[in-house]
Design an enzyme around this catalytic site. Structure first.
Site, PDB file in Angstrom:
ATOM      1  N   LYS A  99       1.062  -1.221   0.111  1.00  0.00           N
ATOM      2  CA  LYS A  99       0.000   0.040  -0.019  1.00  0.00           C
ATOM      3  C   LYS A  99       0.854   1.062   0.033  1.00  0.00           C
ATOM      4  O   LYS A  99       1.766   1.473   1.195  1.00  0.00           O
ATOM      5  CB  LYS A  99      -0.684  -0.046   1.274  1.00  0.00           C
ATOM      6  CG  LYS A  99      -1.795   1.335   1.329  1.00  0.00           C
ATOM      7  CD  LYS A  99      -2.512   1.319   2.416  1.00  0.00           C
ATOM      8  CE  LYS A  99      -2.955   2.600   3.046  1.00  0.00           C
ATOM      9  NZ  LYS A  99      -3.507   2.784   4.414  1.00  0.00           N
ATOM     10  N   THR A 209      -8.390   2.698  12.496  1.00  0.00           N
ATOM     11  CA  THR A 209      -8.985   3.659  13.683  1.00  0.00           C
ATOM     12  C   THR A 209     -10.283   3.502  14.031  1.00  0.00           C
ATOM     13  O   THR A 209     -10.359   3.508  15.400  1.00  0.00           O
ATOM     14  CB  THR A 209      -8.485   5.025  13.260  1.00  0.00           C
ATOM     15  OG1 THR A 209      -7.402   5.304  12.570  1.00  0.00           O
ATOM     16  CG2 THR A 209      -8.591   6.051  14.407  1.00  0.00           C
TER      17      THR A 209
END
Lengths: 263, 64, 366
Positions: A99, A209
Site C-alpha cells: 500500500k 482507527t
C-alpha cells in the site's frame, strides 16, 4: 435460506473474499489477534519502523496465519523513499503487495497524489503489486491505473478522522470510470459508512482507527465485517429506485399531434 | 558505525548477520538498509560491514 | 480496454435480449444516476416505449445540465461524390449512374466563402471513398482551405490510416466522423458487397485511430433501418464508452440518421418511426450525458424542432447533399433526399422560438 458466501475479487493475480481490510495499528499487541479473528479479513496492513533489539517483538506472532500482509510505506515523503520501504518490506518475506503512502502534509496527513503516482511507477517497475492510497481525484487515479496500479485506494475522509464517506461523490465517479478495483481507505468511522461504500460498488474498504478506538475493538471489527458484507450483498442485489415525482408537462405529446409521415 | 541513529563501535569488518546478532537482533525479523541500500536477505551472511557504515534496521509493526 | 474487448462487448450488446425487459427494469434504469449498458438496453427496449415522457424529462434535465440551452449549427460541404464502394443503401454507390464530380480548390474556396457568409463557423467536409479522386492530399488541401476561416472543421470521409489522420489534424481538422452504419458483422458484410468499406474492423477502429492521431473529437453513427436499431444503438454506445475510456479528453458525438429514400437504391430496409427515433435520442442522452448528439436534415422540420432541448446538441442547416451547390450549380448528384430544406436563418429562428440559443461553434482551435 442458503448461507451467503463472498463473491471473490482479484488483486495482483490473487483471489480474495472478505472485502474488509483491517489495519493493525494502534492496538496493544495481545489484542490484535482477537480483533483480526473477529473481523476475519483476508488482508491485513502493516507498517515498517526502525526497531530496537531490546524487547523486540514480532507482530506476526500476534496475528493469525493465512492472511495476506499488506505493508504500507508510511513515513515516506518521496517516491524514492516509498520504493526503499517497499523493498525492505519485500526482504521481510511477506510478498509483493504494497500500500503506497506518500505523505508530506503533516497537518491533515493528506497523501501527495503527484508523488504517489511517481511511486506507483517506480514500484510497478520493481515488480510490486501497488495499491496507492490517494485523495480521490479521478484524473490522477486514471494515471495511476495506467501506470499499473492493482487497485486505487481513495480516502473517505482524512485519515484517523472517523468522519465517514465525505468524498462519496468523487469516489462514485472513480468506481464508475476505473477498471481496477476501488478500495475506500481512511476516514470511515462507522460500519454504516463502510456499508455505504460497498453499496456504491467499492470493491472493499480498509479500516483501522474506527476499530482501534472503539470501546470494544473486537466487537467493532465484527460489526464492520457484517456491514461490509451487507453492503456488498446490497450492491449485488441491485438497489431499488428512489422515487421521484415526475413532472406532468408533456414533452413527447408532439408525436401524436401530427402523424408520422414515415409510417 | 551507526545503527538506527546510534553510534556503536565496530571492532573490525564483520558480515551483516554477525553485526545484527551482536546488536541483539533476530535477523529473521528485520530488514536492513546499509548506507541507504536495501540489503538482500540472502546477502546477510556475506555483506561486509565496516565501522564507517550506516545501518537502518526495520521490522514490521502495527499500521494502517 | 483492448480491441478484442471492444469486439466482445459489441457482440454482447448485439445479443442483448430487449424483449425480456420489464417495466421495472425501465424504471430502475430511469432512476439510476449512472447507467450500466443493461440500463441503456432497458431504455431502448419495447417496454420503454411507455416511458417516453419520463425519459424526455430526464433527458431534458441532463441536456440542460451538460450543454445549457444552446444548439450548435453546422453545415456539410460535399467535396466529391466519387466512390468505389457498393453500399446497397447509398446514393454514391459506384454502380449508381450518378453525375460525379469533385470540387476544384477554386470551387472549394468559393463554396467556403458562401457558407462562411451565411454565418457558419463549424463545417463538415464530406467525400465518397475514392483515393483516386479525393485522396488524403486532396483532403489535406481542402482542410487547409477551410481551417483559417472556420472555428471547427470536421471530416466525414472514408477511414484513414493514423499518420493520415495526423496530417489532417495538423492541417486543421478538429473532428472526424466515421459511421459504422451497422455494428452487426453479418449484415455489414451483406450490404457492403464490394469495395474497401467491406472491412468492418478497419472502419470500426477508425475513430480510435483519429483520436490517437490527435484529433479532438469523433462522431459515431448508425444508419437506422439497416438492421435491428436497438442492438445497433447499444453497440454504438459500447463503442463510445470504449473511446471515452481510451481518450477521456475526446469530444464524442453520436449521429443517428434514419435511412431515407435515396435515388438509385432499393428501399428494402426496415423503417424506424419518429417515435422510435425519439426513444433512441432520449436513451442515448440519458446514457451518455456529456456526448454530442447530431440530427440531420433527413428528419423533417417538425420533428427536429420538437426535439430541441431533449438531447440533440447539433443541427445542420442550409444543407446540400450534392457536390458543392452552395454558391452556384452543384457539380454532382445528391447522396440522399432531405426532409428539412430550411436555411440557417429559418433554423435559427426555430431554435430561438423553442427558448434556445443557436450558436455557431462551441470550440475554437487554440
Amino acid at each position: 435460506m442458503t448461507p451467503v458466501t463472498w463473491d471473490p475479487f482479484f488483486l495482483g493475480g490473487r483471489q480474495f473474499h472478505s472485502r474488509l481490510i483491517l489495519g493493525s495499528g494502534k492496538y496493544p499487541l495481545p489484542q490484535i489477534r482477537e480483533v483480526v479473528e473477529a473481523g476475519s479479513p483476508d488482508i491485513v496492513t502493516l507498517a515498517l519502523r526502525r526497531v530496537n533489539a531490546l524487547g523486540q517483538a514480532n507482530i506476526l506472532d500476534y496475528l493469525p496465519e493465512g492472511k495476506t500482509w499488506l505493508p504500507n510505506t508510511s513515513g515516506a515523503q518521496t517516491a524514492q523513499e516509498a520504493l526503499t520501504l517497499a523493498r525492505l518490506a519485500r526482504e521481510l518475506g511477506c510478498g509483493d503487495f504494497i500500500k503506497i503512502e506518500v505523505i508530506v502534509d503533516a497537518k491533515y496527513l493528506l497523501p501527495d497524489n503527484e508523488r504517489t503516482l511517481e511511486a506507483v511507477k517506480l514500484l510497478v517497475a520493481d515488480g510490486f503489486v501497488a495499491l496507492p492510497y490517494m485523495t480521490p481525484d479521478l484524473v490522477i487515479a486514471r494515471k495511476m491505473e495506467q501506470a499499473g496500479a492493482a487497485a486505487i485506494m481513495p480516502l473517505g475522509a482524512p485519515i484517523g478522522s472517523n468522519k465517514g464517506l465525505t468524498t462519496r461523490e468523487l469516489i462514485r465517479l472513480m468506481i464508475a470510470e476505473l477498471k481496477v478495483p476501488v478500495i475506500v481507505d481512511a476516514g470511515l468511522g462507522r460500519p454504516s459508512q463502510a456499508c455505504e461504500a460497498l453499496e456504491m460498488g467499492a470493491c472493499a474498504v480498509m479500516v483501522n482507527t474506527a476499530v482501534a478506538t472503539a470501546e470494544n475493538p473486537p466487537a467493532m471489527a465484527r460489526a464492520f465485517a457484517l456491514a461490509v458484507r451487507a453492503g456488498r450483498e446490497a450492491y449485488l442485489a441491485g438497489l431499488g429506485p428512489v422515487s421521484e415525482a415526475t413532472a406532468s408537462s408533456p414533452l413527447t405529446g408532439f408525436l401524436k399531434s401530427e402523424p408520422d409521415p414515415t409510417l | 558505525m551507526i545503527v538506527n541513529g546510534q553510534t556503536i563501535k565496530l571492532d573490525k569488518t564483520r558480515p551483516l548477520s554477525e553485526v545484527l546478532a551482536l546488536c541483539g537482533y533476530d535477523q529473521a525479523l528485520v530488514a536492513v538498509l546499509v548506507n541507504d541500500q536495501v540489503a538482500p536477505r540472502n546477502q546477510f551472511a556475506l555483506l561486509a560491514i565496516q565501522d564507517s557504515d550506516d545501518l537502518e534496521v526495520v521490522a514490521f509493526v502495527g499500521g494502517g | 480496454m483492448i480491441i478484442t474487448d471492444l469486439i466482445e462487448a459489441i457482440e454482447h450488446a448485439l445479443a442483448f435480449d430487449f424483449a425480456s425487459i420489464t417495466p421495472q427494469k425501465v424504471e430502475k434504469a430511469l432512476n439510476q444516476e449512472r447507467l450500466e449498458l443493461t440500463d441503456l438496453g432497458a431504455l431502448l427496449s419495447p417496454a420503454a416505449e411507455a416511458y417516453l415522457e419520463p425519459m424526455a424529462q430526464k433527458a431534458r434535465q441532463l441536456t440542460k445540465n451538460f450543454f445549457g440551452q444552446v444548439i450548435t449549427l453546422f453545415t456539410p460541404l460535399y467535396l466529391a461524390n466519387f466512390c468505389v464502394n457498393h453500399c446497397l443503401y447509398c446514393g454514391f454507390n459506384q454502380r449508381n449512374p450518378l453525375r460525379r464530380g469533385a470540387l476544384s480548390p477554386t470551387e472549394i474556396e468559393r463554396e467556403l466563402a458562401t457558407i462562411k457568409a451565411q454565418g457558419f463557423q463549424d463545417i463538415l467536409l464530406l467525400t465518397g471513398e475514392s483515393r483516386g479522386h479525393s485522396g488524403p492530399d486532396y483532403l489535406e488541401a481542402a482542410v487547409k482551405l477551410a481551417a483559417p476561416s472556420f472555428a471547427s472543421v470536421g471530416l466525414e470521409v472514408y477511414p484513414l490510416k493514423t499518420p493520415e489522420y495526423a496530417r489532417l489534424q495538423k492541417a486543421g481538422a478538429d473532428y472526424v466522423c466515421v459511421y459504422q452504419e451497422t455494428y452487426q458483422p453479418q449484415l455489414y458484410d451483406q450490404i457492403h458487397p464490394q469495395g474497401p468499406k467491406k472491412n468492418y474492423l478497419w472502419r470500426l477502429m477508425a475513430p480510435a485511430r483519429a483520436l490517437q492521431a490527435g484529433v479532438r473529437g469523433v462522431g459515431l453513427g448508425v444508419l437506422l433501418g439497416l438492421g435491428d436499431f436497438r442492438g445497433d444503438t447499444l453497440a454504438m454506445a459500447v463503442h463510445g464508452q470504449y473511446l471515452a475510456q481510451m481518450s477521456p479528453a475526446a469530444d464524442i458525438a453520436y449521429s443517428i440518421p434514419r435511412l431515407r429514400p435515396t435515388p438509385g437504391t432499393r428501399a428494402e430496409f426496415g423503417q424506424i418511426s419518429e417515435k422510435e427515433l425519439l426513444q433512441i435520442i432520449l436513451a442515448l442522452r440519458i446514457f451518455s450525458p456529456s456526448f454530442g448528439l447530431s440530427l440531420s436534415t433527413r428528419e423533417r422540420a417538425y420533428f427536429r424542432d420538437h426535439v430541441i432541448g431533449l438531447g440533440v446538441t447539433r443541427l445542420s442547416a442550409g444543407v446540400k447533399t450534392s457536390v458543392g451547390g452552395h454558391s452556384g450549380p452543384d457539380q454532382g448528384d445528391e447522396q440522399f433526399l432531405k426532409s428539412d430544406d430550411r436555411d440557417v436563418n429559418q433554423v435559427s429562428e426555430a431554435i430561438i422560438a423553442r427558448g434556445h440559443q443557436p450558436i455557431f461553434h462551441d470550440y475554437a482551435r487554440p
